[in-house]
Write an enzyme that holds these catalytic residues in place. Structure first.
Site, mmCIF file in Angstrom:
data_model
loop_
_atom_site.group_PDB
_atom_site.id
_atom_site.type_symbol
_atom_site.label_atom_id
_atom_site.label_comp_id
_atom_site.label_asym_id
_atom_site.label_seq_id
_atom_site.Cartn_x
_atom_site.Cartn_y
_atom_site.Cartn_z
ATOM 1 N N LYS A 214 -9.704 5.251 0.550
ATOM 2 C CA LYS A 214 -8.729 4.180 0.353
ATOM 3 C C LYS A 214 -9.042 2.977 1.252
ATOM 4 O O LYS A 214 -8.999 1.816 0.806
ATOM 5 C CB LYS A 214 -7.317 4.707 0.638
ATOM 6 C CG LYS A 214 -6.201 3.658 0.591
ATOM 7 C CD LYS A 214 -6.053 3.088 -0.808
ATOM 8 C CE LYS A 214 -5.069 1.930 -0.848
ATOM 9 N NZ LYS A 214 -3.682 2.304 -0.720
ATOM 10 N N CYS A 268 -1.891 -3.546 1.498
ATOM 11 C CA CYS A 268 -3.160 -2.812 1.487
ATOM 12 C C CYS A 268 -4.319 -3.615 2.061
ATOM 13 O O CYS A 268 -4.800 -3.338 3.149
ATOM 14 C CB CYS A 268 -3.505 -2.385 0.055
ATOM 15 S SG CYS A 268 -2.520 -1.008 -0.530
#
Length: 409
Positions: A214, A268
């Site tokens: 990720k 993010c």
């Protein structure tokens, strides 16, 4: 056939709530947990507190049918998914795992043998193992993967989300998922849980690789956006239209330059690369530089605005867009919001903020007397200059001699 009759999801934000709703739509009993009583009450009325297409209809249906309810404390379940924020601690971008720790402690109270606990929160490498230790500290009567391996009472895994705001419901179902357990059995159980609704592939790995995957995905995007943002600054200095330049360069069959903007926002891309940098300060040189380029882009934008209003005693500056990306209401880590705050810090500036996706100014802006949330029409009528900060659909194609366009509308 799965063995998951009830799932408990901790954190009902932009990821936790859609995940809960999608599980519930597959006739799995879901308890959603959030520390915010207002969020809990809103959901139990079949309503939602965030803007996300299709989510309101889905939540209304699953609450009405009795498959989904919300509470402030967890209860016994077959699987627990932790989807809480991982912000920074202080100025040096140290990851703050306090929310994960608090969620772990609350889940630990209701754990029973055979349960699965998944960390979905984007985290630095090793956070899933740390979560397992926190759980073990609270429950010495149960065994965990880091203690005895495959035969542990509790299975632990990491499965990062990778959805696009505005398309979360579709992408939750259609996208591949990376599932990383602390042992092989942990991985298998977690993959079986996600297969309840995931139509994409559940790709199996270990917890550390899943965590790093990720961070890597978002760092890759951050580095590429930084190239585009740096290019826009160079082109401004060289009197070249950056949009035309990128269009021409992208005619090369192996070149695909992204579009520059006001910086990088969201929970993010603007955050995750720092997790790598903080853990590996001597090695992550390019990742760190890209973060600094993107974090500095709002300052370039502010400077260009100041040049345009020079000589106007009390300039009215219309700032179009506060969200971190087009057509959503999410203001987390938004460079546009950062720009507006800094412009408003100079008291002679009057800011007319236009954000079609929110009904009131965020708390950060409410205490500033020189910022007003207005309609697009009012902003265009009253402003001395109109600054496009976010490419919302409402702004595309706009024309005005007052315009400064940072997103190529």
């Amino acid at each position: 056939m799965n063995n998951f009759n009830k799932v408990c999801i901790i954190g009902l934000g932009y990821i936790g709530l859609p995940t809960a709703a999608v599980f519930a739509s597959r006739k799995v009993k879901v308890l959603g947990v959030d520390i915010n009583q207002q969020v809990v009450d809103t959901i139990n009325q079949g309503k939602i507190h965030i803007v996300e297409p299709e989510l309101d209809i889905l939540v209304h249906a699953v609450v009405k049918d009795g498959y989904f309810k919300a509470a402030t404390l967890p209860d016994e379940a077959d699987a627990f998914i932790i989807a809480v924020p991982t912000p920074f601690k202080g100025e040096d971008h140290e990851p703050n795992l306090d929310y994960i720790k608090a969620a772990s402690k609350s889940v630990a109270k209701v754990l029973k043998k055979g349960n699965l606990v998944i960390l979905e929160s984007t985290s630095p490498v090793g956070a899933t193992e740390q979560m397992a230790k926190w759980l073990a500290d609270e429950r010495p009567d149960l065994t965990f993967p880091h203690q005895i391996g495959e035969e542990s009472d509790i299975k632990i895994a990491h499965c990062p989300e990778r959805v696009l705001p505005g398309q979360v419901i579709r992408e939750l179902v259609e996208n591949d998922r990376i599932v990383g357990g602390m042992t092989q059995q942990c991985t298998e159980q977690a993959a079986n849980l996600y297969k309840i609704f995931v139509q994409g592939e559940c790709i199996k790995t270990n917890a550390r690789t899943a965590e790093m995957a990720k961070l890597t995905e978002n760092s890759f995007r951050d580095v590429n956006i930084a190239f585009a943002n740096e290019l826009s600054i160079l082109c401004d200095k060289l009197d070249i239209n950056v949009w035309e330049l990128i269009k021409l360069a992208n005619r090369h069959p192996r070149v695909n330059i992204l579009q520059p903007g006001c910086g990088v926002g969201g929970h993010c891309i603007a955050v995750d690369p720092w997790f790598i940098v903080h853990q590996n300060p001597n090695e992550a040189k390019m990742i760190k530089t890209a973060r600094e380029v993107n974090d500095n882009k709002p300052n370039f934008v502010i400077q260009k605005i100041k040049e345009r209003v020079k000589g106007i005693l009390q300039p009215k500056i219309a700032c179009l867009g506060l969200a971190f990306k087009p057509d959503i209401d999410d203001l987390r880590e938004s460079p546009a919001l950062d720009i507006v705050i800094k412009l408003a810090s100079e008291r002679n500036n009057q800011i007319l903020a236009v954000e079609p996706n929110i009904k009131q100014l965020p708390l950060k802006l409410q205490d500033k007397a020189n910022i007003e949330l207005v309609s697009l029409t009012q902003a265009l009528d009253e402003a001395d200059i109109v600054v496009i900060l976010v490419k919302h659909k409402e702004f595309i194609g706009m024309q005005s001699d007052k315009l400064i366009d940072f997103v190529n509308i």
